[in-house]
Design a protein around this motif. Structure first.
Motif, PDB file in Angstrom:
ATOM      1  N   ASN A  69       0.839  -1.214   0.000  1.00  0.00           N
ATOM      2  CA  ASN A  69       0.000   0.000   0.000  1.00  0.00           C
ATOM      3  C   ASN A  69       0.861   1.246   0.000  1.00  0.00           C
ATOM      4  N   ASN A  70       1.935   1.189  -0.697  1.00  0.00           N
ATOM      5  CA  ASN A  70       2.866   2.305  -0.702  1.00  0.00           C
ATOM      6  C   ASN A  70       3.660   2.247  -2.004  1.00  0.00           C
ATOM      7  N   SER A  71       4.483   3.210  -2.192  1.00  0.00           N
ATOM      8  CA  SER A  71       5.362   3.237  -3.358  1.00  0.00           C
ATOM      9  C   SER A  71       6.732   3.633  -2.827  1.00  0.00           C
ATOM     10  N   ARG A  98       9.728  -2.716  -8.071  1.00  0.00           N
ATOM     11  CA  ARG A  98      10.549  -1.586  -8.505  1.00  0.00           C
ATOM     12  C   ARG A  98      11.522  -1.968  -9.628  1.00  0.00           C
ATOM     13  N   ARG A 123      11.474  -1.766 -12.774  1.00  0.00           N
ATOM     14  CA  ARG A 123      11.723  -0.776 -13.841  1.00  0.00           C
ATOM     15  C   ARG A 123      12.707   0.287 -13.385  1.00  0.00           C
ATOM     16  N   ASP A 124      12.624   0.639 -12.114  1.00  0.00           N
ATOM     17  CA  ASP A 124      13.569   1.626 -11.565  1.00  0.00           C
ATOM     18  C   ASP A 124      14.987   1.062 -11.523  1.00  0.00           C
ATOM     19  N   ASN A 134       9.149  12.350   6.100  1.00  0.00           N
ATOM     20  CA  ASN A 134       9.266  11.647   4.825  1.00  0.00           C
ATOM     21  C   ASN A 134       7.959  11.796   4.066  1.00  0.00           C
ATOM     22  N   LYS A 178       5.855  11.848  -0.150  1.00  0.00           N
ATOM     23  CA  LYS A 178       5.870  11.746  -1.608  1.00  0.00           C
ATOM     24  C   LYS A 178       5.039  12.894  -2.154  1.00  0.00           C
ATOM     25  N   PHE A 199      10.084  12.337  -4.095  1.00  0.00           N
ATOM     26  CA  PHE A 199      10.150  11.871  -2.714  1.00  0.00           C
ATOM     27  C   PHE A 199      10.836  12.941  -1.876  1.00  0.00           C
ATOM     28  N   ALA A 252       9.158   3.375 -16.128  1.00  0.00           N
ATOM     29  CA  ALA A 252       9.291   3.493 -14.667  1.00  0.00           C
ATOM     30  C   ALA A 252       8.442   4.654 -14.153  1.00  0.00           C
ATOM     31  N   ARG A 292       4.659   3.798 -14.197  1.00  0.00           N
ATOM     32  CA  ARG A 292       4.296   2.912 -13.088  1.00  0.00           C
ATOM     33  C   ARG A 292       4.178   3.719 -11.790  1.00  0.00           C
ATOM     34  N   ARG A 293       5.106   4.642 -11.593  1.00  0.00           N
ATOM     35  CA  ARG A 293       5.073   5.432 -10.356  1.00  0.00           C
ATOM     36  C   ARG A 293       3.837   6.342 -10.328  1.00  0.00           C
ATOM     37  N   GLU A 310       0.909   4.362  -9.361  1.00  0.00           N
ATOM     38  CA  GLU A 310       0.906   4.085  -7.916  1.00  0.00           C
ATOM     39  C   GLU A 310       0.558   5.344  -7.116  1.00  0.00           C
ATOM     40  N   PHE A 311       1.142   6.458  -7.498  1.00  0.00           N
ATOM     41  CA  PHE A 311       0.915   7.696  -6.733  1.00  0.00           C
ATOM     42  C   PHE A 311      -0.542   8.164  -6.817  1.00  0.00           C
ATOM     43  N   SER A 331      -5.204   3.889  -2.574  1.00  0.00           N
ATOM     44  CA  SER A 331      -4.771   3.010  -1.474  1.00  0.00           C
ATOM     45  C   SER A 331      -3.295   3.227  -1.112  1.00  0.00           C
ATOM     46  N   VAL A 332      -2.588   3.954  -1.955  1.00  0.00           N
ATOM     47  CA  VAL A 332      -1.170   4.208  -1.660  1.00  0.00           C
ATOM     48  C   VAL A 332      -1.061   5.353  -0.650  1.00  0.00           C
ATOM     49  N   LYS A 333      -0.342   5.051   0.426  1.00  0.00           N
ATOM     50  CA  LYS A 333      -0.198   6.031   1.524  1.00  0.00           C
ATOM     51  C   LYS A 333       0.715   7.174   1.092  1.00  0.00           C
TER      52      LYS A 333
END
Lengths: 462, 236
Positions: free
Chosen positions: A366-368, A396, A398-399, B128, B130, B143, B221, B224-225, B228-229, B233-235
């Motif tokens: 549940n995070n990136s 990760r 691809r990164d 911390n 994003k 980040f 890449a 995909r990010r 996700e962002f 559901s992504v914190k």
């Protein structure tokens, strides 16, 4: 057994709750290596101060090598017949330290063992050492680590400097100028190190100590091993890395032994757990603290003969004529991963197949995950001609692929996949050399399963 | 395109140095000048197309501030004349009015180029996070991991307006400081390789010809990010 603060009702309540929770967690099949300690500290904030400490308390800290070093020290102590309390299989933050100590204590806080070897997370030092005073503290190194928690080496050196009790005897890595500079006013400091080896670089490419901590001039190096590990000196003010009291003066990689010189002309030949230079530092730090604590050299030598690196760190099996090696590569730790890449690249062999699974499990739930650290990690060892194929497996991937390409790795050697199991299949269908699985410690179970599946398929194909 | 990379031997935390690497690879004919802390910056007598500076420790930050202080007027002149700056992580702090180091009990004047902003750095308050947002219509992801908090109103001079994640402070969508072609952001690390579209934007801002290195892989890449962002559901 050492004197502690008097126990009180709060302490008894904390001990009771913690021991019961430990029992319950174990009954439920959980390892309970941290929660009981957290409960104890929650109920009795100075719980650790009221716990009586064993006669010999050795703590091990530093960015890399804590677990291996404390395991080595424990093994020697156990072989010498001592009971040892240890947290290497558990947690090294306050809850984990409290759990390990309370588990090996009576209800009234008396230790069941004569010795304890406790691994301590650097970041948790302030909270831990305010309550307990180690007799010895081994610090292996201060390197870049998780940027989210540990920020930078100045910060970690500040924490350690502020936390370490003045009575504690420090066993510091002389070849790490940040580590060896800890607690400069302490007279309780001894150093260990490894003397120059043939062919080592003299150009300082360190990212974390470039200028003299005393006068600010640019530092020079007698030799540099990796990052800032080496012997540094300031041409301007005369500052230099300290001379090691315990110094590895010769490494025989064929016999797997090194010579340790100490005490004004004494020498001791010790077996190393493997030839990786980081493990020679770990062995050296472990031997130094034991000698400093007065253990007979011959007992240390005998114990080292039968030592092996913990299998979760490095292990090899052969299946279908192919060597399958698991090498720990701690994700979010740029130096540890770079060292793991470099070590695997340096091993003999051609057409090596690398399966890299170094994503952070919890940061990808549940995070990136922040991928800044992979750009702080040196991927250039993956360019080594002995590396035939690299599979990056995980969310990760691809990164990692982009990072490797920027580092100059040939794109034709890189494969990616999101799943770990898929990574295992992909590595088998790519090339034919030995297989190296570089895995994050928090996916040990999953990576072992991948390794077993790979080994199974190789055996069946044989 | 001439890139001046300020103090790369010390302003090198969290993967920030890879911005210069990626920029050099992605701009046709790019050259990089690496100015060490014990050297004289090229911008003092010349005019680079872009000046980069990355994240650093707090003790380095104080040395960098003192190093740049004699060149304050020159830096202001370069900013006013449209020179591109990309300051990542806590490099931005140096340009603010004052920096208070709570843990070390030190207060220093920054360069004061952005006089309405002050910085408080506390080693026992690590934040911390994003962010995903837009800079001139270009999606930027990033980040942050920081000890510092910047006070001041950047609502009229921000780098990115966040769609998700905090801006300059918690609850504020405006991230960083943008003034003419000066970009200062608390986003740290490899902002350029992570954002190939923004890399192209930046190169165009410098008058260069962009061809993002490993563009296909970088875009994969990035996509995909972004996915996700934007996932609730992504914190953050």
């Amino acid at each position: 057994m050492k004197q502690a603060k008097k126990i009180n009702l709060r302490f008894i309540a904390a001990m009771t709750a913690a021991k019961l929770s430990r029992f319950a967690l174990r009954a439920l099949g959980r390892d309970g290596s941290c929660t009981p300690g957290i409960i104890a500290v929650k109920i009795c904030p100075d719980f650790l101060s009221r716990l009586k400490m064993p006669d010999l308390l050795i703590c091990v800290t530093g960015t890399n090598g804590k677990t291996t070093t404390s395991n080595l020290i424990c093994s020697v102590l156990r072989r010498a017949g001592f009971g040892v309390t240890n947290n290497s299989t558990g947690s090294n933050v306050e809850g984990g330290v409290a759990t390990a100590l309370l588990a090996a204590s009576t209800f009234t806080g008396k230790p069941k063992n004569e010795t304890a070897v406790i691994e301590v997370d650097e970041r948790s030092s302030l909270r831990i050492y305010r309550h307990m005073t180690p007799d010895y503290l081994v610090c292996n190194n201060i390197m870049r680590d998780s940027l989210k928690r540990n920020a930078h080496t100045d910060f970690i050196a500040y924490i350690l400097g502020a936390a370490v009790p003045p009575e504690t005897k420090l066993i510091l890595n002389a070849d790490d100028a940040i580590c060896s500079g800890l607690c400069p006013d302490s007279e309780n400091r001894k150093y260990f190190g490894i003397s120059a080896e043939p062919g080592e670089d003299t150009v300082l490419r360190s990212r974390d100590i470039v200028y003299c901590p005393v006068c600010g001039a640019r530092l020079a190096a007698d030799y540099v091993r990796y990052d800032h590990i080496g012997r540094l000196r300031c041409p301007s003010c005369g500052f230099r890395s300290p001379d090691p009291d315990y110094c590895v003066t010769g490494i025989d990689r064929i016999s797997g032994r090194f010579t340790l010189s100490y005490g004004g002309g004494k020498t001791l030949t010790l077996k190393t757990v493997n030839s990786n230079i980081v493990n020679i530092y770990n062995c050296c730090g472990a031997a130094a603290v034991l000698l400093e604590a007065g253990f007979p050299p011959e007992k240390i030598q005998a114990a080292f003969e039968s030592l092996e690196i913990v299998k979760s760190r490095f292990n090899t099996l052969t299946a279908g004529g192919v060597k399958v090696t698991m090498q720990l590569a701690k994700g979010q730790n740029p130096v540890a991963c770079a060292r793991a890449f470099s070590y695997v690249a340096s091993l003999p062999g051609e057409d090596k197949r690398l399966l890299v699974m170094i994503d952070d499990k919890s940061d990808n739930t549940n995070n990136s995950e922040s991928v800044c650290w992979i750009y702080d990690c040196d991927y250039s060892a993956l360019k080594d001609p002995s590396v035939g194929v690299i599979v990056f497996a995980g969310k990760r991937c691809r990164d990692h692929r982009l990072r490797a390409l920027i580092a100059g790795v040939d794109g034709g050697k890189i494969r990616i996949c999101d799943g770990l199991d898929e990574g295992g299949k992909l590595i088998l269908s790519s090339g034919g050399g030995d297989i190296y699985i570089l895995n994050d410690p928090y996916i040990l179970k999953e990576s072992t399963a991948v390794r077993d599946a790979i080994a199974g398929r190789l055996s069946n194909a044989d | 395109m001439l890139i001046e990379n300020l103090f790369p031997e010390v302003c090198n935390l969290f993967g920030d140095p890879q911005n210069a690497v990626y920029l050099r690879m992605s701009a046709e004919g790019a050259e990089e000048i690496r100015t060490p802390l014990d050297g004289i910056p090229y911008f003092v007598s010349g005019r680079p197309d872009i000046i980069l500076m990355g994240s650093m420790s707090e003790s380095t930050q104080r040395r960098v501030t003192e190093k740049l202080r004699p060149y304050r007027e020159r830096i202001t002149g370069l900013i006013e004349s449209g020179c591109v700056f990309l300051m990542t992580g806590n490099a931005l702090d140096v340009f603010c009015r004052r920096i208070t180091y709570v843990t070390e009990n030190i207060v220093t004047d920054g360069l004061g180029i952005f006089d309405g902003f002050e910085v408080t750095t506390d080693w026992f308050k690590r934040k911390n996070g994003k962010i995903i947002g837009k800079c001139d219509g270009v999606t930027v992801t990033g980040f942050r991991s920081q000890f510092a908090e910047i006070s001041g109103d950047n609502s009229q001079m921000y780098f990115v307006k966040a769609d998700r994640g905090d801006g300059i402070r918690a609850g504020i969508p405006y991230e960083g400081i943008r003034y003419r072609n000066f970009i200062g952001t608390q986003i740290l690390g490899p902002i350029l390789p992570l954002n190939p579209g923004f890399t192209s934007y930046l190169i165009k801002l410098c008058g260069g010809n962009p061809r993002p290195a490993f563009e296909k892989e970088a875009v994969e890449a990035f996509d995909r990010r972004v996915e996700e962002f934007l996932d609730p559901s992504v914190k953050f």
